[in-house]
Every structure is written in structure tokens, then in C-alpha cells.
Design an enzyme around this catalytic site. Structure first.
Site, PDB file in Angstrom:
ATOM      1  N   HIS A 298     -32.826  27.401  26.380  1.00  0.00           N
ATOM      2  CA  HIS A 298     -31.711  27.308  25.429  1.00  0.00           C
ATOM      3  C   HIS A 298     -31.866  28.255  24.242  1.00  0.00           C
ATOM      4  O   HIS A 298     -30.915  28.466  23.492  1.00  0.00           O
ATOM      5  CB  HIS A 298     -31.494  25.859  24.959  1.00  0.00           C
ATOM      6  CG  HIS A 298     -32.477  25.373  23.947  1.00  0.00           C
ATOM      7  ND1 HIS A 298     -33.582  24.612  24.261  1.00  0.00           N
ATOM      8  CD2 HIS A 298     -32.510  25.518  22.590  1.00  0.00           C
ATOM      9  CE1 HIS A 298     -34.251  24.311  23.163  1.00  0.00           C
ATOM     10  NE2 HIS A 298     -33.623  24.852  22.138  1.00  0.00           N
TER      11      HIS A 298
ATOM     12  N   ASP B 237     -35.293  23.392  31.191  1.00  0.00           N
ATOM     13  CA  ASP B 237     -35.123  24.226  29.986  1.00  0.00           C
ATOM     14  C   ASP B 237     -36.334  25.136  29.795  1.00  0.00           C
ATOM     15  O   ASP B 237     -37.112  24.985  28.858  1.00  0.00           O
ATOM     16  CB  ASP B 237     -34.933  23.315  28.770  1.00  0.00           C
ATOM     17  CG  ASP B 237     -34.363  24.060  27.570  1.00  0.00           C
ATOM     18  OD1 ASP B 237     -34.210  25.291  27.655  1.00  0.00           O
ATOM     19  OD2 ASP B 237     -34.083  23.416  26.553  1.00  0.00           O
TER      20      ASP B 237
ATOM     21  N   SER C 286     -38.363  24.980  19.015  1.00  0.00           N
ATOM     22  CA  SER C 286     -37.963  25.087  20.426  1.00  0.00           C
ATOM     23  C   SER C 286     -38.762  26.164  21.137  1.00  0.00           C
ATOM     24  O   SER C 286     -39.016  27.239  20.585  1.00  0.00           O
ATOM     25  CB  SER C 286     -36.480  25.436  20.529  1.00  0.00           C
ATOM     26  OG  SER C 286     -35.677  24.341  20.227  1.00  0.00           O
ATOM     27  N   GLY C 287     -39.148  25.877  22.371  1.00  0.00           N
ATOM     28  CA  GLY C 287     -39.866  26.858  23.174  1.00  0.00           C
ATOM     29  C   GLY C 287     -41.364  26.849  22.969  1.00  0.00           C
ATOM     30  O   GLY C 287     -42.099  27.465  23.741  1.00  0.00           O
TER      31      GLY C 287
END
Length: 280
Positions: A68, A119, A215-216
Site C-alpha cells: 500500500h 500487503d 508502514s512497510g
């Protein structure tokens, strides 16, 4: 499995917040600064030199992050770079930090933005990293599940409070504990549904959690990279809205190995979606 399947979980559900709107634009809340350069595999993914997502260097030319995060790229990799070897994002290149362009990206074929499944994204750097201050975090040999209660570590440059809008300059780290999926589904009212390819983790004592900008980034359990930060509830740090992570299953690990083995160029797409030089 529904959260009302047992009396115990039914009672727990009464304590849940039924506002299941989640924040999936995910710094570490409730954490602490790490020893400088003690996490040499951490990567800051930046757009126009601003931190947007975290990542993990898993090979000398490959970064693992969340699918994402591609939405921040705005359809092009031209202004996307990876900063490696940094502790403070204010460090200039040549003083421990290295800024490298992105050659291309691969997204796990099963990724679904709607269901929050798969994701996972791989970024190939424009050059191999040979600096000894930057190291690779090895992937686990198997994608075995992580039992509830397991102590894990999160790290990132995200915001340190849910009210903040500015990334942390220095790398932060915190300890969280894996949450039973049935309980996590209760907290989220099955929206999103926490299945076997996802993990939930929280810290009810410190309130440690990932937040915007994380994120990530990695979830490490017993020093193994087992999952990637996907998102969580709002506000960050709420134990009744644990952080959610995309687990590195056996299937995902096989896909990662295949993509890296085949490499990436303008004519090769080794499974999944690939763009050169853009990532819409």
C-alpha cells in the site's frame, strides 16, 4: 471464526470499540530510540526526500516493504528513493547514510487493498549496496505461524504520538506481543478480518504501537523477520485496536525468492505486478 464463538470472547467483545474504521497509512508510539546504527538493515523509503514508509533490506539490492506504500509514489518512481544506513533522517549522505534510487517494484500477486490481504512489495534498488555499515536482514527459512503471546520488536521513523504529523528524526523501537486472532477479530469486529496470513500485536503496558510512517517496516520475533507493518486502528497505541501485520507465509517467501532469483528489468516480470519506471 466469529468473536462470539465462546463466552469468554463474547465478554471481551463487550469491551471493544465498535468503530472499526482503521488507519492503514501507517512511527513508533510508546517506543525508545535505538542505539545508532544498531539496525543496519532498516530502510527509509522517501518521496521527494520526505519519509513515507519503512522497509527492510533483505538482499544487497532488494527492499521489502508494504504494497500500500505505492500510493505515495503517485504513479512514478522518479522521485522515490531509499535511504540506507541512517539512524537520524537528518544525516547527510556520506556520513553513514546512502540515498539510492528505485529501479522497479513487484507487488505480491494476492494483494487486495480491499481485504488487506498480501500487503507485500519488493523494491529493487538501482545499485547494489556494498557498504559494510549497511547489512541485510535474512528472511526466515520457513513461514511458520507465530503463537499468541510471542514477544516481538517493531522499528521505524514514524510519528511518536497519534497527534503528531511529523516523522521521527531518529529511529525508534518498541516491544509488542502477538495477539490471538480471534480476540483481534473481536476488537475489529472482523473489519478487517484477521486471517492466518495476518498478525496482530500490541503492548498493553506501554501502549507501544506502529503509527503513521511505519508502514512497510519489520516485525521481528526472536530476531526473525516474520511480518511487515500493514496498519492498525485509530488512534495509534490503543490496545483495543492492535497493530496489524502482513505475515511472511511459506507462499510469500517462495514468491520473494522467485522474484529475486529472476531479477528485474524492463522486459522481465517475475510474477505479480511490475512497473518500469512507474508504480501506479
Amino acid at each position: 471464526m466469529w468473536c462470539f464463538s465462546t463466552t469468554v470472547f463474547a465478554l471481551l467483545c463487550l469491551c471493544c470499540s465498535w468503530n472499526s474504521a482503521a488507519c492503514f497509512d501507517v512511527a513508533i508510539v510508546g517506543g525508545k530510540k535505538v542505539k545508532p546504527h544498531s539496525r543496519p538493515w532498516m530502510v527509509s523509503i522517501q518521496v521527494n526526500d520526505y519519509h513515507t514508509c519503512g522497509g527492510t533490506l533483505i538482499k544487497n539490492q532488494w527492499v521489502l516493504t508494504a504494497a500500500h506504500c505505492k500510493k505515495f509514489f503517485k504513479g512514478s518512481l522518479k522521485y522515490v528513493t531509499a535511504v540506507l544506513g541512517a539512524h537520524a533522517l537528518s544525516e547527510k549522505e556520506g556520513k553513514g547514510a546512502h540515498r539510492v534510487g528505485i529501479e522497479g517494484c513487484h507487488i505480491l500477486p494476492t494483494y487486495s487493498e480491499k481485504s488487506k490481504t498480501g500487503d507485500i512489495m519488493l523494491l529493487k534498488l538501482q545499485q547494489k549496496i556494498k557498504d559494510k555499515t549497511v547489512k541485510v536482514q535474512n528472511l526466515p527459512k520457513s513461514g511458520k505461524d507465530i503463537p499468541p503471546g510471542t514477544a516481538c520488536k517493531i522499528a521505524g521513523w514514524g510519528v511518536t504520538t497519534s497527534q503528531s504529523k511529523t516523522a521521527s528524526d531518529q529511529l525508534q523501537e518498541a516491544e509488542v506481543y502477538v495477539v490471538d486472532r480471534e480476540l483481534c477479530n473481536c476488537f475489529y469486529n472482523n473489519n478487517p478480518y484477521i486471517h492466518e496470513k495476518l498478525l496482530c500485536a500490541r503492548n498493553t503496558v506501554t501502549g507501544a504501537d506502529t503509527c503513521m510512517g511505519d508502514s512497510g517496516g519489520p516485525l521481528l520475533c526472536k530476531k526473525d523477520l516474520v511480518a511487515v507493518v500493514m496498519g492498525g486502528g485509530s488512534p495509534c497505541g490503543n490496545p483495543k485496536k492492535p497493530g496489524i501485520y502482513s505475515r511472511l507465509t511459506g507462499e510469500t517467501l517462495t514468491w520473494i525468492s522467485s522474484v529475486i532469483k529472476k531479477g528485474f528489468n524492463k522486459t522481465t516480470q517475475g510474477g505479480g505486478e511490475a512497473w518500469e519506471p512507474s508504480c501506479p
